[in-house]
Design a protein around this motif. Structure first.
Motif, PDB file in Angstrom:
ATOM      1  N   GLN A 179      18.263  -8.604  29.266  1.00 37.66           N
ATOM      2  CA  GLN A 179      17.788  -9.732  28.464  1.00 37.66           C
ATOM      3  C   GLN A 179      16.661 -10.491  29.145  1.00 37.66           C
ATOM      4  OE1 GLN A 179      21.651 -11.559  28.067  1.00 37.66           O
ATOM      5  NE2 GLN A 179      21.937 -10.782  25.987  1.00 37.66           N
ATOM      6  N   GLU A 180      16.697 -10.563  30.469  1.00 34.55           N
ATOM      7  CA  GLU A 180      15.680 -11.349  31.169  1.00 34.55           C
ATOM      8  C   GLU A 180      14.340 -10.623  31.283  1.00 34.55           C
ATOM      9  OE1 GLU A 180      16.792 -10.934  35.824  1.00 34.55           O
ATOM     10  OE2 GLU A 180      18.372 -11.709  34.526  1.00 34.55           O
ATOM     11  N   ALA A 181      14.255  -9.405  30.745  1.00 40.22           N
ATOM     12  CA  ALA A 181      12.981  -8.674  30.757  1.00 40.22           C
ATOM     13  C   ALA A 181      12.266  -8.730  29.407  1.00 40.22           C
ATOM     14  CB  ALA A 181      13.217  -7.214  31.150  1.00 40.22           C
ATOM     15  N   LEU A 182      12.887  -9.325  28.408  1.00 35.89           N
ATOM     16  CA  LEU A 182      12.346  -9.275  27.050  1.00 35.89           C
ATOM     17  C   LEU A 182      11.112 -10.156  26.863  1.00 35.89           C
ATOM     18  CD1 LEU A 182      15.696  -9.567  25.044  1.00 35.89           C
ATOM     19  CD2 LEU A 182      14.272  -7.513  25.235  1.00 35.89           C
TER      20      LEU A 182
ATOM     21  N   VAL B  47       4.624   1.861  18.996  1.00 38.54           N
ATOM     22  CA  VAL B  47       4.183   0.589  19.575  1.00 38.54           C
ATOM     23  C   VAL B  47       4.483   0.596  21.072  1.00 38.54           C
ATOM     24  CG1 VAL B  47       4.488  -1.918  19.576  1.00 38.54           C
ATOM     25  CG2 VAL B  47       4.525  -0.666  17.410  1.00 38.54           C
ATOM     26  N   CYS B  48       3.486   0.224  21.865  1.00 40.08           N
ATOM     27  CA  CYS B  48       3.626   0.207  23.324  1.00 40.08           C
ATOM     28  C   CYS B  48       3.355  -1.201  23.849  1.00 40.08           C
ATOM     29  CB  CYS B  48       2.638   1.174  23.969  1.00 40.08           C
ATOM     30  SG  CYS B  48       2.785   2.882  23.400  1.00 40.08           S
ATOM     31  N   CYS B  49       4.195  -1.652  24.764  1.00 38.01           N
ATOM     32  CA  CYS B  49       4.011  -2.961  25.385  1.00 38.01           C
ATOM     33  C   CYS B  49       4.692  -2.920  26.747  1.00 38.01           C
ATOM     34  CB  CYS B  49       4.628  -4.057  24.511  1.00 38.01           C
ATOM     35  SG  CYS B  49       4.366  -5.753  25.104  1.00 38.01           S
ATOM     36  N   HIS B  50       4.139  -3.625  27.713  1.00 41.89           N
ATOM     37  CA  HIS B  50       4.810  -3.662  29.020  1.00 41.89           C
ATOM     38  C   HIS B  50       6.209  -4.264  28.883  1.00 41.89           C
ATOM     39  CE1 HIS B  50       5.337  -3.785  33.322  1.00 41.89           C
ATOM     40  NE2 HIS B  50       5.614  -5.078  33.271  1.00 41.89           N
ATOM     41  N   LEU B  51       6.333  -5.275  28.039  1.00 39.92           N
ATOM     42  CA  LEU B  51       7.611  -5.969  27.864  1.00 39.92           C
ATOM     43  C   LEU B  51       8.420  -5.363  26.719  1.00 39.92           C
ATOM     44  CD1 LEU B  51       6.078  -9.517  28.183  1.00 39.92           C
ATOM     45  CD2 LEU B  51       7.786  -8.609  29.740  1.00 39.92           C
TER      46      LEU B  51
END
Length: 320
Positions: A235-238, A222-226
């Motif tokens: 935590q602030e990037a999730l 699974v690929c996602c920017h976030l």
């Protein structure tokens, strides 16, 4: 297991397929700067990292494709230059002699709306959404998620998805600047405007896709920017609703790894269900003459990430 300096392919075993990876190029024709946290950013140099990556991938005889994990142009790109900047970076990607699959990130959407960005990057999707899947070999499926499905950026101002995101942020983040996590504690620090969520329809699609992969006995990346895991990322990037995504993923045994960008510093973890999480080091934060890109060799029982320079090598062995 984990981040390693020395990495070797298993003797006598050829990968099922291999693919190049890069994230957070965030090119802009502006002087060097720094992040909110004071980390240096090299806006003009980052395109040179990409150029060296393309050159390396093109010389890799067994590479099958490339995945760009988003944020090709920085949000600080001067007004009026966004389209040209995106085209300039995309021109470099087009020098790849392998197919390139793009993910969208927040900085992409600061620069161009979805209706311009997705066709330019040839991102498949319906109704402006940027999630899709493909199978590079019968044994595997790559699932790309759109982490800004529900977002205050990228959609038109009065769009239902924009309004839903703004309403969500109003409830979750008391700051007047919704990009600020100030005062938010722990996992709540992810409730900032530069993140987003996977919408209900996409969650249902993910569930159906994983069901299908299970029937076909395929392993899934699974690929996602976030990112989806707070050990592999700040935590602030999730993703806002990473928990909902992971609840679906954990219902199946087919997902072996979740790969992401956005966090910039890079990180790695294995969660309680044995799913590997790897967020990639940003090309943007490479000082001159340093690099952050790599390629992943995919085997039946593992992924091997071979990184260049600041991109850490990573072995990801599967439990089953």
């Amino acid at each position: 297991m984990g981040l390693t300096n020395g990495l070797a392919s298993p003797p006598g075993k050829k990968p099922l397929f291999s693919f190049g990876i890069i994230s957070d190029v965030q090119y802009a024709d502006i002087p060097d700067g720094h992040s909110f946290h004071g980390v240096p950013r090299y806006y003009r140099h980052s395109i040179h990292v990409l150029q060296r990556a393309i050159q390396e991938w093109n010389s890799h005889q067994d590479l099958n494709f490339v995945i760009n994990f988003g944020d090709i142009v920085d949000g600080k790109c001067p007004p009026g230059q966004s389209l040209d900047a995106v085209k300039k970076v995309n021109y470099e990607f087009q020098k790849s002699n392998r197919p390139v699959y793009h993910l969208i990130g927040n900085h992409c959407l600061y620069n161009l709306p979805r209706d311009k960005l997705l066709p330019l990057l040839k991102i498949p999707g319906v109704n402006g959404l940027a999630y899709y899947d493909f199978s590079p070999s019968p044994e595997y499926r790559i699932v790309v998620l759109d982490g800004y499905d529900i977002s205050a950026i990228g959609w038109p101002q009065g769009h239902p998805k924009t309004l839903k995101a703004l309403e969500f942020l109003e409830k979750k983040n008391p700051n007047s600047d919704k990009n600020s996590p100030e005062g938010l504690q722990g996992l709540d620090r992810r409730f900032v405007m530069f993140n987003g969520a996977v919408g209900r329809e996409q969650l249902e699609w993910l569930d159906g896709t994983l069901q299908d992969a299970t029937k076909l006995k395929q392993k899934v990346i699974v690929c996602c920017h976030l990112p989806f895991d707070d050990v592999a990322s700040d935590q602030e990037a999730l993703l806002w609703n990473y928990d909902e995504v992971m609840n679906i993923i954990h219902q199946y045994n087919c997902v072996k790894a979740c790969l992401s960008g956005h966090d910039h510093r890079g990180g790695y973890s294995i969660d309680s269900h044995g799913v590997h999480h790897r967020s990639f080091e940003a090309a943007l934060e490479c000082p001159p003459d340093t690099d952050a890109y790599g390629h992943i060799d995919v085997y039946d029982d593992r992924l091997l990430l071979f990184g260049a320079d600041r991109m850490q090598n990573t072995e990801m062995y599967f439990n089953s």
